[in-house]
Design a protein around this motif. Structure first.
Motif, mmCIF file in Angstrom:
data_model
loop_
_atom_site.group_PDB
_atom_site.id
_atom_site.type_symbol
_atom_site.label_atom_id
_atom_site.label_comp_id
_atom_site.label_asym_id
_atom_site.label_seq_id
_atom_site.Cartn_x
_atom_site.Cartn_y
_atom_site.Cartn_z
ATOM 1 N N PHE A 100 -22.261 83.448 32.160
ATOM 2 C CA PHE A 100 -22.952 84.425 33.852
ATOM 3 C C PHE A 100 -22.156 85.077 34.230
ATOM 4 O O PHE A 100 -22.629 86.837 34.894
ATOM 5 C CB PHE A 100 -22.676 83.398 34.945
ATOM 6 C CG PHE A 100 -23.223 83.477 35.948
ATOM 7 C CD1 PHE A 100 -24.258 83.779 36.414
ATOM 8 C CD2 PHE A 100 -21.765 83.541 36.955
ATOM 9 C CE1 PHE A 100 -24.572 84.163 37.677
ATOM 10 C CE2 PHE A 100 -22.371 83.949 38.254
ATOM 11 C CZ PHE A 100 -23.744 84.764 38.430
ATOM 12 N N ALA A 101 -20.465 86.024 34.018
ATOM 13 C CA ALA A 101 -19.919 86.685 34.279
ATOM 14 C C ALA A 101 -20.621 87.944 34.366
ATOM 15 O O ALA A 101 -20.261 89.064 34.817
ATOM 16 C CB ALA A 101 -18.447 86.275 33.638
ATOM 17 N N GLN A 102 -20.293 88.252 32.652
ATOM 18 C CA GLN A 102 -21.288 89.343 32.061
ATOM 19 C C GLN A 102 -22.520 90.083 32.664
ATOM 20 O O GLN A 102 -22.639 90.775 32.737
ATOM 21 C CB GLN A 102 -21.322 89.251 30.222
ATOM 22 C CG GLN A 102 -20.073 88.832 29.700
ATOM 23 C CD GLN A 102 -20.076 88.481 28.131
ATOM 24 O OE1 GLN A 102 -21.065 88.208 27.625
ATOM 25 N NE2 GLN A 102 -18.673 88.506 27.621
ATOM 26 N N SER A 103 -23.735 89.158 32.500
ATOM 27 C CA SER A 103 -24.312 89.202 33.050
ATOM 28 C C SER A 103 -24.942 89.630 34.674
ATOM 29 O O SER A 103 -24.854 90.694 34.812
ATOM 30 C CB SER A 103 -25.484 88.153 33.630
ATOM 31 O OG SER A 103 -25.860 87.946 31.942
ATOM 32 N N LEU A 104 -23.469 89.031 35.643
ATOM 33 C CA LEU A 104 -22.962 89.210 37.076
ATOM 34 C C LEU A 104 -22.380 90.908 37.019
ATOM 35 O O LEU A 104 -23.171 91.429 37.528
ATOM 36 C CB LEU A 104 -21.978 88.539 37.648
ATOM 37 C CG LEU A 104 -21.918 89.038 39.165
ATOM 38 C CD1 LEU A 104 -23.046 88.645 39.910
ATOM 39 C CD2 LEU A 104 -20.547 88.173 39.550
ATOM 40 N N GLU A 105 -21.377 90.865 35.815
ATOM 41 C CA GLU A 105 -20.438 92.561 36.216
ATOM 42 C C GLU A 105 -22.431 93.659 35.497
ATOM 43 O O GLU A 105 -22.397 94.369 36.502
ATOM 44 C CB GLU A 105 -20.106 92.289 35.075
ATOM 45 C CG GLU A 105 -19.008 93.443 35.282
ATOM 46 C CD GLU A 105 -17.871 93.521 34.275
ATOM 47 O OE1 GLU A 105 -17.313 94.193 34.420
ATOM 48 O OE2 GLU A 105 -17.728 92.719 33.910
ATOM 49 N N ASP A 106 -23.408 93.283 34.928
ATOM 50 C CA ASP A 106 -23.949 94.427 34.150
ATOM 51 C C ASP A 106 -25.001 94.623 35.267
ATOM 52 O O ASP A 106 -25.667 95.631 35.516
ATOM 53 C CB ASP A 106 -24.991 93.763 33.135
ATOM 54 C CG ASP A 106 -23.953 93.746 32.042
ATOM 55 O OD1 ASP A 106 -22.914 94.290 31.989
ATOM 56 O OD2 ASP A 106 -24.316 92.680 30.962
ATOM 57 N N LEU A 107 -25.042 93.315 36.147
ATOM 58 C CA LEU A 107 -26.349 92.973 37.468
ATOM 59 C C LEU A 107 -25.530 94.248 38.181
ATOM 60 O O LEU A 107 -26.134 94.847 39.062
ATOM 61 C CB LEU A 107 -26.270 92.078 37.768
ATOM 62 C CG LEU A 107 -27.609 92.225 39.102
ATOM 63 C CD1 LEU A 107 -28.873 92.665 38.612
ATOM 64 C CD2 LEU A 107 -27.624 90.277 39.447
ATOM 65 N N ILE A 108 -24.326 94.289 38.857
ATOM 66 C CA ILE A 108 -23.996 94.110 39.861
ATOM 67 C C ILE A 108 -23.613 96.329 40.003
ATOM 68 O O ILE A 108 -24.059 96.876 40.685
ATOM 69 C CB ILE A 108 -22.568 94.181 40.194
ATOM 70 C CG1 ILE A 108 -22.434 92.966 40.546
ATOM 71 C CG2 ILE A 108 -21.838 95.094 41.196
ATOM 72 C CD1 ILE A 108 -20.988 92.249 40.745
ATOM 73 N N ILE A 109 -23.483 96.933 38.327
ATOM 74 C CA ILE A 109 -22.850 98.407 37.941
ATOM 75 C C ILE A 109 -24.648 98.647 37.562
ATOM 76 O O ILE A 109 -24.863 99.276 38.260
ATOM 77 C CB ILE A 109 -22.994 98.386 36.700
ATOM 78 C CG1 ILE A 109 -21.374 97.986 36.573
ATOM 79 C CG2 ILE A 109 -22.940 99.242 36.055
ATOM 80 C CD1 ILE A 109 -20.811 97.439 34.631
ATOM 81 N N CYS A 110 -25.878 97.614 37.632
ATOM 82 C CA CYS A 110 -27.182 98.437 37.547
ATOM 83 C C CYS A 110 -27.495 98.800 39.356
ATOM 84 O O CYS A 110 -28.268 99.869 39.445
ATOM 85 C CB CYS A 110 -28.492 97.341 37.192
ATOM 86 S SG CYS A 110 -28.236 97.466 35.340
ATOM 87 N N LEU A 111 -27.490 97.582 39.559
ATOM 88 C CA LEU A 111 -27.639 98.343 41.379
ATOM 89 C C LEU A 111 -26.983 99.316 42.191
ATOM 90 O O LEU A 111 -27.159 99.434 42.769
ATOM 91 C CB LEU A 111 -27.057 96.323 42.401
ATOM 92 C CG LEU A 111 -28.522 95.769 41.739
ATOM 93 C CD1 LEU A 111 -27.619 93.957 42.790
ATOM 94 C CD2 LEU A 111 -29.055 95.466 42.476
ATOM 95 N N GLU A 112 -25.603 100.085 41.887
ATOM 96 C CA GLU A 112 -24.471 100.515 42.032
ATOM 97 C C GLU A 112 -25.192 102.252 41.757
ATOM 98 O O GLU A 112 -24.808 102.733 42.650
ATOM 99 C CB GLU A 112 -22.424 99.997 41.502
ATOM 100 C CG GLU A 112 -22.315 98.479 42.376
ATOM 101 C CD GLU A 112 -21.685 98.635 41.839
ATOM 102 O OE1 GLU A 112 -20.422 97.967 42.434
ATOM 103 O OE2 GLU A 112 -20.778 99.009 40.536
ATOM 104 N N MET A 113 -25.547 101.674 40.655
ATOM 105 C CA MET A 113 -25.898 103.510 40.475
ATOM 106 C C MET A 113 -26.960 103.569 40.619
ATOM 107 O O MET A 113 -26.902 105.410 40.827
ATOM 108 C CB MET A 113 -26.160 102.951 38.496
ATOM 109 C CG MET A 113 -25.810 102.504 37.762
ATOM 110 S SD MET A 113 -23.433 104.012 37.785
ATOM 111 C CE MET A 113 -22.379 102.886 38.974
ATOM 112 N N LEU A 114 -27.783 103.343 40.794
ATOM 113 C CA LEU A 114 -29.081 104.266 41.911
ATOM 114 C C LEU A 114 -28.047 104.877 43.116
ATOM 115 O O LEU A 114 -28.773 106.017 42.896
ATOM 116 C CB LEU A 114 -30.238 103.295 42.163
ATOM 117 C CG LEU A 114 -30.875 103.499 43.156
ATOM 118 C CD1 LEU A 114 -31.535 104.945 42.215
ATOM 119 C CD2 LEU A 114 -32.497 102.823 43.248
ATOM 120 N N PRO A 115 -27.984 104.006 44.018
ATOM 121 C CA PRO A 115 -27.041 104.847 45.611
ATOM 122 C C PRO A 115 -26.168 105.589 44.810
ATOM 123 O O PRO A 115 -26.363 106.899 45.744
ATOM 124 C CB PRO A 115 -26.350 103.568 46.254
ATOM 125 C CG PRO A 115 -26.734 102.800 45.371
ATOM 126 C CD PRO A 115 -27.363 102.622 44.557
#
Length: 243
Positions: free
Chosen positions: A120-135
């Motif tokens: 879950f941690a690996q998926s969570l980190e990937d998700l956070i990075i994806c959400l951060e990159m657009l802004p």
């Protein structure tokens, strides 16, 4: 922490403290791969016997030193850099570097103390990075816009005016320039090997009175106030600028 008055070596010290991170970061990555192959890295473990623990500490210290001297440089040159929006550029770069670093550390701590599972941690980190990159991408477009550096008197060639071969050549040349490490290597050599240079804006110097020019030369410490060389200060000053 370190503190000193800005002077002739100020820029040199700032460059050294910033570039140390550029040197240390890949070295830590290489060491991490070696330790991982020897089963000594233990990613996510904060046991003092693991490589991950010590490399994380060294990485954090290196980042903090680089950040500290970057702030020192900004404080000393804030007025000169104001037209180039240095704060927005600083925040854009540091948001990518430091947010990703600290969120990785926080998630690793959560896994270590069994608050979340590893998968879950690996998926969570990937998700956070994806959400951060657009802004962050939008922020980069603002912070690093080309309008600040555009010369209104220059003539720009429209891409539509170029042939297909010229377009391809231009794109390849730009990509090669972006990927090139020559400027980094040269900056590192200048920072750690060569002696510090004294920088001065020639335009600013020539636009002030003769007495002010002389006072600036004395203030920089290039010539003593009562020195016999004071009569030839202008020639020496311009020589330093040209070098």
């Amino acid at each position: 922490f370190f503190s000193f008055k800005p002077g002739k070596v100020f820029l040199q010290v700032c460059k050294q403290m910033l570039l140390q991170f550029v040197i240390i970061k890949p070295l830590l990555a290489i060491i991490a791969m070696i330790l991982e192959s020897l089963d000594l890295y233990k990613e996510g473990s904060f046991n003092i016997s693991t490589g991950y623990f010590w490399l994380t500490i060294i990485d954090n210290i290196s980042i903090c030193i680089a950040l500290y001297f970057l702030v020192l440089f900004y404080i000393s040159t804030a007025d000169n850099l104001k037209p180039y929006r240095p704060v927005s550029k600083f925040l854009c770069i540091k948001a990518v570097l430091f947010f990703t670093f600290w969120q990785d550390v926080i998630i690793t701590i959560l896994v270590y103390y069994s608050f979340i599972e590893t998968r879950f941690a690996q998926s969570l980190e990937d998700l956070i990075i994806c959400l951060e990159m657009l802004p962050l991408a939008i922020a980069h477009a603002y912070g690093f816009g080309c309008k600040t550096y555009k010369n209104p008197d220059s003539q720009f060639i429209e891409l539509t005016d170029l042939t297909t071969k010229q377009k391809i050549t231009t794109v390849i040349a730009n990509i090669a320039d972006i990927a090139s490490h020559r400027d980094l290597i040269q900056d590192t050599i200048n920072a750690f090997v060569n002696k510090p240079h004294m920088y001065m804006d020639l335009g600013d110097f020539l636009n002030i009175s003769v007495n002010e020019q002389k006072n600036r030369v004395i203030k920089e410490g290039w010539i003593e106030k009562n020195s016999n060389d004071l009569q030839t200060w202008k020639t020496r000053y311009l020589l330093i600028i040209n070098n």
